[in-house]
Design a protein around this motif. Sequence first.
Motif, PDB file in Angstrom:
ATOM      1  N   VAL A 127       0.833  -1.203   0.000  1.00 41.04           N
ATOM      2  CA  VAL A 127       0.000   0.000   0.000  1.00 41.04           C
ATOM      3  C   VAL A 127       0.868   1.254   0.000  1.00 41.04           C
ATOM      4  N   ALA A 128       1.950   1.219   0.797  1.00 37.92           N
ATOM      5  CA  ALA A 128       2.831   2.388   0.889  1.00 37.92           C
ATOM      6  C   ALA A 128       3.550   2.660  -0.422  1.00 37.92           C
ATOM      7  N   MET A 129       3.864   1.609  -1.172  1.00 36.85           N
ATOM      8  CA  MET A 129       4.617   1.762  -2.409  1.00 36.85           C
ATOM      9  C   MET A 129       3.748   1.750  -3.666  1.00 36.85           C
ATOM     10  N   ALA A 130       2.437   1.582  -3.522  1.00 36.07           N
ATOM     11  CA  ALA A 130       1.550   1.502  -4.686  1.00 36.07           C
ATOM     12  C   ALA A 130       1.579   2.805  -5.483  1.00 36.07           C
ATOM     13  N   PRO A 131       1.627   2.719  -6.809  1.00 36.98           N
ATOM     14  CA  PRO A 131       1.692   3.923  -7.649  1.00 36.98           C
ATOM     15  C   PRO A 131       0.334   4.570  -7.885  1.00 36.98           C
ATOM     16  N   PHE A 132      -0.588   4.376  -6.956  1.00 39.49           N
ATOM     17  CA  PHE A 132      -1.910   4.989  -7.062  1.00 39.49           C
ATOM     18  C   PHE A 132      -2.437   5.208  -5.642  1.00 39.49           C
ATOM     19  N   ALA A 133      -3.498   5.993  -5.542  1.00 44.25           N
ATOM     20  CA  ALA A 133      -4.063   6.335  -4.231  1.00 44.25           C
ATOM     21  C   ALA A 133      -5.283   5.459  -3.939  1.00 44.25           C
ATOM     22  N   TYR A 134      -5.338   4.920  -2.750  1.00 44.54           N
ATOM     23  CA  TYR A 134      -6.514   4.162  -2.317  1.00 44.54           C
ATOM     24  C   TYR A 134      -7.607   5.133  -1.884  1.00 44.54           C
ATOM     25  N   GLN A 135      -8.845   4.768  -2.184  1.00 45.82           N
ATOM     26  CA  GLN A 135      -9.970   5.661  -1.923  1.00 45.82           C
ATOM     27  C   GLN A 135     -10.552   5.512  -0.527  1.00 45.82           C
ATOM     28  N   SER A 136     -10.240   4.403   0.143  1.00 49.35           N
ATOM     29  CA  SER A 136     -10.801   4.180   1.478  1.00 49.35           C
ATOM     30  C   SER A 136      -9.915   3.220   2.257  1.00 49.35           C
ATOM     31  N   LEU A 137     -10.144   3.182   3.562  1.00 48.79           N
ATOM     32  CA  LEU A 137      -9.412   2.253   4.419  1.00 48.79           C
ATOM     33  C   LEU A 137      -9.735   0.815   4.039  1.00 48.79           C
ATOM     34  N   TRP A 138     -10.989   0.557   3.633  1.00 50.59           N
ATOM     35  CA  TRP A 138     -11.385  -0.793   3.261  1.00 50.59           C
ATOM     36  C   TRP A 138     -10.583  -1.277   2.057  1.00 50.59           C
ATOM     37  N   GLU A 139     -10.354  -0.401   1.075  1.00 42.38           N
ATOM     38  CA  GLU A 139      -9.545  -0.766  -0.078  1.00 42.38           C
ATOM     39  C   GLU A 139      -8.118  -1.104   0.334  1.00 42.38           C
ATOM     40  N   MET A 140      -7.624  -0.422   1.343  1.00 45.10           N
ATOM     41  CA  MET A 140      -6.259  -0.668   1.809  1.00 45.10           C
ATOM     42  C   MET A 140      -6.104  -2.044   2.436  1.00 45.10           C
ATOM     43  N   ILE A 141      -7.153  -2.498   3.099  1.00 46.92           N
ATOM     44  CA  ILE A 141      -7.048  -3.779   3.812  1.00 46.92           C
ATOM     45  C   ILE A 141      -7.666  -4.940   3.046  1.00 46.92           C
ATOM     46  N   ASP A 142      -8.298  -4.661   1.914  1.00 48.78           N
ATOM     47  CA  ASP A 142      -8.941  -5.711   1.122  1.00 48.78           C
ATOM     48  C   ASP A 142      -7.890  -6.449   0.302  1.00 48.78           C
ATOM     49  N   ILE A 143      -7.320  -7.457   0.906  1.00 47.93           N
ATOM     50  CA  ILE A 143      -6.210  -8.187   0.278  1.00 47.93           C
ATOM     51  C   ILE A 143      -6.688  -9.150  -0.796  1.00 47.93           C
ATOM     52  N   ARG A 144      -8.016  -9.393  -0.870  1.00 45.65           N
ATOM     53  CA  ARG A 144      -8.550 -10.330  -1.863  1.00 45.65           C
ATOM     54  C   ARG A 144      -8.341  -9.854  -3.291  1.00 45.65           C
TER      55      ARG A 144
END
Length: 215
Positions: A80-97
């Motif tokens: 998540v820290a190195m992803a070349p895009f921005a996550y829109q919510s906390l759920w997207e950050m933790i949704d490992i599926r």
Amino acid sequence: MVYHVQFPGLGLDLTVNRVALAIGGFNIYWYGVIIAAGMLLAMLYAFRNAVDYGIDSDRLVDVVAIGTVMAIVCARIYYVAMAPFAYQSLWEMIDIRKGGIAIYGAVIGAFVFGALAAKWRKVPLLPLFDLVSLGFLIGQGIGRWGNFVNQEAYGVPVTTPALQWFPLAVYIEREGGWFAATFFYESAWCFLICALILILERTRLFVRPGRATLF
């Protein structure tokens, strides 16, 4: 998503479905199954050989449990820290599926929190690292085949027809061409290094704890 995997030299053309099993609206992907299988075999190796490294297997259970959980957590945090895009919510950050773990974060998490757990459970640190390092090589060697199913982690284009055969190269359907099979290179590398360390441990070169880890 379904991929067609070609092995012209062997006369094979396979269809690979990323989804291993669907239960209701929940998909279980081959990538996850392969990663889990690698982790399981790594743990089985560690528990079976713990005594040889002077480690109590009962205490090792706590260390492995903490190290495994934190390896997954840190692998996701790193991605998540190195992803070349921005996550829109906390759920997207933790949704490992939906994918997104990084082996670098997993190694950092496993070693740091595994070391803290080892100190808590009074498990000798250097022998533990030697044992876990071998387990990591086994798990990583198997886990890289998840990239094969996902058709990812490939290298530079291979444009010379004489070199377009697996395992030297792999055909990537969505790219419409052949690329260096870097996932296979790493898998083979992990197994070779694991075998080499096991051989060297039988010599006087690796008598002292910590040398296998450093190697």
